[in-house]
Write an enzyme that holds these catalytic residues in place. Structure first.
Site, PDB file in Angstrom:
ATOM      1  CE  LYS A  29      -1.065   8.498   1.183  1.00 25.13           C
ATOM      2  NZ  LYS A  29      -0.019   7.488   1.439  1.00 25.13           N
ATOM      3  CE1 TYR A  69      -2.927   3.377  -0.455  1.00 20.41           C
ATOM      4  CE2 TYR A  69      -3.949   3.968   1.614  1.00 20.41           C
ATOM      5  CZ  TYR A  69      -3.131   4.286   0.547  1.00 20.41           C
ATOM      6  OH  TYR A  69      -2.515   5.522   0.495  1.00 20.41           O
ATOM      7  NE  ARG A 122       4.025  10.151  -1.644  1.00 20.95           N
ATOM      8  CZ  ARG A 122       3.605   9.068  -2.286  1.00 20.95           C
ATOM      9  NH1 ARG A 122       4.420   8.465  -3.155  1.00 20.95           N
ATOM     10  NH2 ARG A 122       2.399   8.583  -2.093  1.00 20.95           N
ATOM     11  CG  ASN A 132       3.571   8.730   1.440  1.00 26.14           C
ATOM     12  OD1 ASN A 132       2.385   8.879   1.738  1.00 26.14           O
ATOM     13  ND2 ASN A 132       4.001   7.727   0.704  1.00 26.14           N
ATOM     14  CG  HIS A 135      -3.505   7.725  -3.206  1.00 23.02           C
ATOM     15  ND1 HIS A 135      -2.902   6.498  -3.302  1.00 23.02           N
ATOM     16  CD2 HIS A 135      -4.453   7.757  -4.181  1.00 23.02           C
ATOM     17  CE1 HIS A 135      -3.472   5.805  -4.288  1.00 23.02           C
ATOM     18  NE2 HIS A 135      -4.417   6.544  -4.833  1.00 23.02           N
ATOM     19  CD  GLU A 146      -6.613   4.736  -6.685  1.00 23.82           C
ATOM     20  OE1 GLU A 146      -5.863   3.840  -6.255  1.00 23.82           O
ATOM     21  OE2 GLU A 146      -6.185   5.846  -7.060  1.00 23.82           O
TER      22      GLU A 146
HETATM   23  P1  ADP Z   1       2.235   4.955  -3.588  1.00 27.23           P
HETATM   24  O1  ADP Z   1       1.400   5.694  -2.568  1.00 27.23           O
HETATM   25  O2  ADP Z   1       3.501   5.705  -3.911  1.00 27.23           O
HETATM   26  O3  ADP Z   1       1.453   4.550  -4.811  1.00 27.23           O
HETATM   27  P2  ADP Z   1       2.062   2.174  -2.631  1.00 27.23           P
HETATM   28  O4  ADP Z   1       0.782   2.038  -3.395  1.00 27.23           O
HETATM   29  O5  ADP Z   1       3.122   1.150  -2.843  1.00 27.23           O
HETATM   30  O6  ADP Z   1       2.749   3.615  -2.884  1.00 27.23           O
HETATM   31  O7  ADP Z   1       1.768   2.222  -1.079  1.00 27.23           O
HETATM   32  C1  ADP Z   1       0.652   2.939  -0.597  1.00 27.23           C
HETATM   33  C2  ADP Z   1       1.061   3.685   0.640  1.00 27.23           C
HETATM   34  O8  ADP Z   1       1.433   2.743   1.646  1.00 27.23           O
HETATM   35  C3  ADP Z   1       2.280   4.575   0.489  1.00 27.23           C
HETATM   36  O9  ADP Z   1       1.969   5.855  -0.032  1.00 27.23           O
HETATM   37  C4  ADP Z   1       2.801   4.644   1.920  1.00 27.23           C
HETATM   38  O10 ADP Z   1       2.121   5.663   2.657  1.00 27.23           O
HETATM   39  C5  ADP Z   1       2.432   3.303   2.466  1.00 27.23           C
HETATM   40  N1  ADP Z   1       3.607   2.423   2.447  1.00 27.23           N
HETATM   41  C6  ADP Z   1       4.172   1.856   1.373  1.00 27.23           C
HETATM   42  N2  ADP Z   1       5.243   1.131   1.709  1.00 27.23           N
HETATM   43  C7  ADP Z   1       5.340   1.234   3.060  1.00 27.23           C
HETATM   44  C8  ADP Z   1       6.241   0.708   4.053  1.00 27.23           C
HETATM   45  N3  ADP Z   1       7.254  -0.077   3.706  1.00 27.23           N
HETATM   46  N4  ADP Z   1       6.030   1.038   5.338  1.00 27.23           N
HETATM   47  C9  ADP Z   1       5.009   1.834   5.700  1.00 27.23           C
HETATM   48  N5  ADP Z   1       4.128   2.348   4.835  1.00 27.23           N
HETATM   49  C10 ADP Z   1       4.290   2.055   3.540  1.00 27.23           C
END
Ligand code: ADP
Length: 169
Positions: A29, A69, A122, A132, A135, A146
């Site tokens: 990212k 997303y 992470r 973080n 992805h 994707e």
């Molecule tokens: P992952 O990336 O671990 O698969 P998710 O698909 O649940 O996680 O979420 C996508 C991205 O959205 C996360 O990597 C993170 O950057 C962001 N995100 C998720 N939860 C939160 C939150 N509570 N507040 C801010 N950003 C969030």
């Protein structure tokens, strides 16, 4: 430059079992790119034994970020997440190898870096959930979707790595 005939590519790739040709979509990212973590992140996938089969640097539009997303639409952080993903260059990649979807998620660590174990990307490299660094697809269906969203079929490069005979028995 040589362009191999399709028949040669097929015979080269058919050395691997289907399970060893599993593919996942991984993106560094904008925070990871800006913080100079591209090589650090690629290194972790590469040294594990996974094979890079596609890579490019792109600045996604907001519309594209929304598509990526789409399953998070309606969440309170969605707009911020969409805007952030489209705020700068992203390294989009496809990695291949046995179990790469699930194990790639292990290399990445938990969504919130507060919960990511040390040793994970992470856990080692990030602090905040909204920054973080990386992805990774969370399952076979999302991986396929994707990869198809980010790459044209001809951007995926099928080839034999010399390391394969030392990685797979
Ligand atoms: P992952 O990336 O671990 O698969 P998710 O698909 O649940 O996680 O979420 C996508 C991205 O959205 C996360 O990597 C993170 O950057 C962001 N995100 C998720 N939860 C939160 C939150 N509570 N507040 C801010 N950003 C969030």
């Amino acid at each position: 430059a040589f362009i191999l005939p399709a028949a040669v590519l097929v015979s080269q790739t058919s050395i691997l079992e289907a399970a060893e040709r599993e593919r996942t979509f991984i993106a560094i990212k904008p925070d990871g790119v800006q913080r100079g973590l591209i090589s650090e992140i690629i290194h972790r996938f590469e040294r594990k034994g996974y094979k890079l089969v596609a890579i490019k640097l792109v600045i996604p539009t907001k519309e594209f970020a929304e598509k990526h997303y789409h399953d998070l639409k309606g969440r309170p952080f969605f707009n911020g997440l969409r805007d952030f993903l489209s705020s700068g260059p992203v390294v989009a990649m496809v990695w291949e190898g046995q179990g790469v979807i699930k194990y790639g998620r292990k290399l990445i660590g938990a969504t919130s870096p507060h919960n990511s174990e040390p040793g994970t990307i992470r856990g080692d490299l990030a602090v905040s959930v909204g920054r973080n660094t990386i992805h990774g697809s969370d399952g076979p269906e999302t991986a396929n979707a994707e990869i198809a969203l980010w790459f044209k079929p001809e951007e995926l490069v099928s080839y034999t790595s010399n390391a394969e005979k030392w990685l797979y028995e």
